[in-house]
Design an enzyme around this catalytic site. Sequence first.
Site, mmCIF file in Angstrom:
data_model
loop_
_atom_site.group_PDB
_atom_site.id
_atom_site.type_symbol
_atom_site.label_atom_id
_atom_site.label_comp_id
_atom_site.label_asym_id
_atom_site.label_seq_id
_atom_site.Cartn_x
_atom_site.Cartn_y
_atom_site.Cartn_z
ATOM 1 N N HIS A 239 0.853 -1.199 0.000
ATOM 2 C CA HIS A 239 0.000 0.000 0.000
ATOM 3 C C HIS A 239 0.886 1.246 0.000
ATOM 4 C CE1 HIS A 239 -2.845 2.992 1.557
ATOM 5 N NE2 HIS A 239 -3.813 2.169 1.198
ATOM 6 N N CYS A 277 -3.758 2.533 -4.629
ATOM 7 C CA CYS A 277 -4.750 3.261 -3.836
ATOM 8 C C CYS A 277 -4.866 4.663 -4.428
ATOM 9 C CB CYS A 277 -4.335 3.312 -2.366
ATOM 10 S SG CYS A 277 -5.475 4.306 -1.372
ATOM 11 N N HIS A 304 -7.670 0.094 -4.417
ATOM 12 C CA HIS A 304 -8.473 0.920 -3.504
ATOM 13 C C HIS A 304 -8.950 2.098 -4.328
ATOM 14 C CE1 HIS A 304 -6.389 -0.262 0.561
ATOM 15 N NE2 HIS A 304 -7.009 -1.261 -0.016
ATOM 16 N N ASP A 360 -12.803 2.458 -1.497
ATOM 17 C CA ASP A 360 -12.048 2.844 -0.311
ATOM 18 C C ASP A 360 -12.705 4.054 0.326
ATOM 19 O OD1 ASP A 360 -10.051 2.627 1.538
ATOM 20 O OD2 ASP A 360 -8.666 3.930 0.428
ATOM 21 N N HIS A 361 -12.872 3.974 1.599
ATOM 22 C CA HIS A 361 -13.500 5.038 2.375
ATOM 23 C C HIS A 361 -14.845 5.442 1.764
ATOM 24 C CE1 HIS A 361 -9.368 6.352 4.134
ATOM 25 N NE2 HIS A 361 -9.606 5.066 4.261
ATOM 26 N N TYR A 378 -15.093 4.464 7.147
ATOM 27 C CA TYR A 378 -15.682 3.190 6.734
ATOM 28 C C TYR A 378 -17.166 3.070 7.060
ATOM 29 C CZ TYR A 378 -11.032 1.746 5.488
ATOM 30 O OH TYR A 378 -9.807 1.671 4.875
HETATM 31 C C1 DNO Z 1 -6.820 3.372 5.845
HETATM 32 C C2 DNO Z 1 -6.156 2.318 5.050
HETATM 33 C C3 DNO Z 1 -4.810 1.903 5.589
HETATM 34 C C4 DNO Z 1 -4.403 0.624 4.903
HETATM 35 C C5 DNO Z 1 -3.038 0.137 5.240
HETATM 36 C C6 DNO Z 1 -2.656 -1.017 4.330
HETATM 37 O O1 DNO Z 1 -7.989 3.539 5.755
HETATM 38 O O2 DNO Z 1 -6.080 2.648 3.707
HETATM 39 O O3 DNO Z 1 -4.878 1.691 6.952
HETATM 40 O O4 DNO Z 1 -5.268 -0.393 5.265
HETATM 41 O O5 DNO Z 1 -2.124 1.127 5.139
HETATM 42 O O6 DNO Z 1 -1.494 -1.614 4.773
#
Ligand code: DNO
Length: 402
Positions: A239, A277, A304, A360-361, A378
Site C-alpha cells: 500500500h 490506492c 483501492h 475505499d472510504h 468506513y
Molecule cells: C486506511 C487504510 C490503511 C491501509 C493500510 C494497508 O484507511 O487505507 O490503513 O489499510 O495502510 O497496509
Amino acid sequence: MHHTWRWFGPRDPVSVDEMLQAGVRGVVSALHHVPTGEVWSLDEIKKRQAEIAMMSDGSPSGLGWDVVESLPVSEAIKTQSGAWRDHTQNWITSMRHLREAGIEVICYNFMPVLDWTRTDLAWRRPNGARCMRFDLADFAAFDIHILARPGAAEDFPEPVRDEAARRFAQMSEDRKRALAANVVCGLPGAAETLSMEDVRDLLSSYAPVNDQVLRRNFHAFLEQVAPVAQDIGVRLCCHPDDPPFGLLGLPRIMSTEADYAERMGSVDLPANGITLCSGSLGARGDNDLPGMMRRMGSRVHFLHLRNVRRDKDTVPCSFFEDEHLGGQTDMVALVAEIVAEEARRARTGREDAQIPMRPDHGQDILDDIGRSGGQPGYPAIGRLKGLAELRGVEAALTRQLS
Ligand code: DNO
C-alpha cells in the site's frame, strides 16, 4: 473487477448482511487482535473465515475472505532492530497459514510509525455529509506547537508556519486535544490513547533510519518474503504512503510511481506487487493514476478506489476525501485502464484476471451520521454509494468493449 468490502471483524458495526446487500462479492479483513510481529494461527484464520461465511440468522453469506489487509510489518522489521528477524519469520509463517486457508492476496505497508493521518475525521461538506480532511496548517500547528517536535518548524514553508502559529494561538484546549487525537488515530497503539511523550518516543526510534536506510530495510524484507510468496502462490501488494509525502521528520518511500518502480525492480517477481490506492496517491498532483495503472497494471494485485480534492498542487498540501466520482483523479479514465488490464490478463490466460477492488472510504451520509463505533472513513452507506457509482462506471465501460 472483483468487488470487495473491508470488514473489521465481529466488532465492526457494519455487518456481513449489510455488505452483502451493498452488492459485494468478497471480503477484505485482518486479524486486528493479534499483536504485530506474532504469528497468525491457522485456527484464528479459519475462525474469521467462518464469521465471514455466515449471515446474522445463520444462513450462508456466500462470501469468502479474499484479501488480507493488512498483515502488519512491525516497526522492528522496518528499523531492523530488536526482534526483527523473528518478526520476519513470523510474517512468513502467517503468510503460509493464510495460503493454506486458501487466501492468495496479502496487502501490507512499509510506512514508518504513521499508517495514515488526517487532521479532521468528520469534516462537514456544504451538503451536510462528513468526510476526512488533511489540513497542512492544522498539521503544522500539531507538529510544531502541540507535539513540539524538535526541528518541526523547518519542515514547513514560512506561510504555513505563520498560519499554524495564528491558528494555534486561537485554539481552545478542546480543539487542541481533538486535533492531537485525530492526527494520532492511525498510529499503532492509538486505541490506548497515546500521549505526546509516547509519540515522541515512537519517532525517536527512527532517528537512525533515514530514507536510504528504510529503502535498504524494505529491500531486505522483500528478499525474504517475496520468493516464498512466489513459490506458494501468494500475491503481495504494498500500500502507498498516506498521505504520500514526508511527515513528522519520518522517511517515506512509497509515495510516487518512481518509488513503486524501484520497489518492484528490487525483487523482480510477479508476487512482489502493489496496491493501487487512488486516494492515497491522489494527494499528490504529480501522480498520474490512469498512467500508473497502464504502466504498472500487471503487478497491481489490489485496488483501492477513492478520490481526493487538493487545495493546492504543492507537495505537501491540504486535501479532503471527495466523493468517488468527484475529486481530481479521473475515475472513469482509471477504471477504463483497469478494464483494459483485466482484458489483457484474460487474453493471456492469467488466473488473476479479475483484480480485487474495494470502494475505499466513503463520506458519512444519511444514517451513517451519528452511527457510532465504526472506523473513520468506513461507513455503510457512504461506501455503498461509492461502490454503486464505481460499478456503474465499470458496467458502462465493459458494455462498450463487448
Ligand atoms: C486506511 C487504510 C490503511 C491501509 C493500510 C494497508 O484507511 O487505507 O490503513 O489499510 O495502510 O497496509
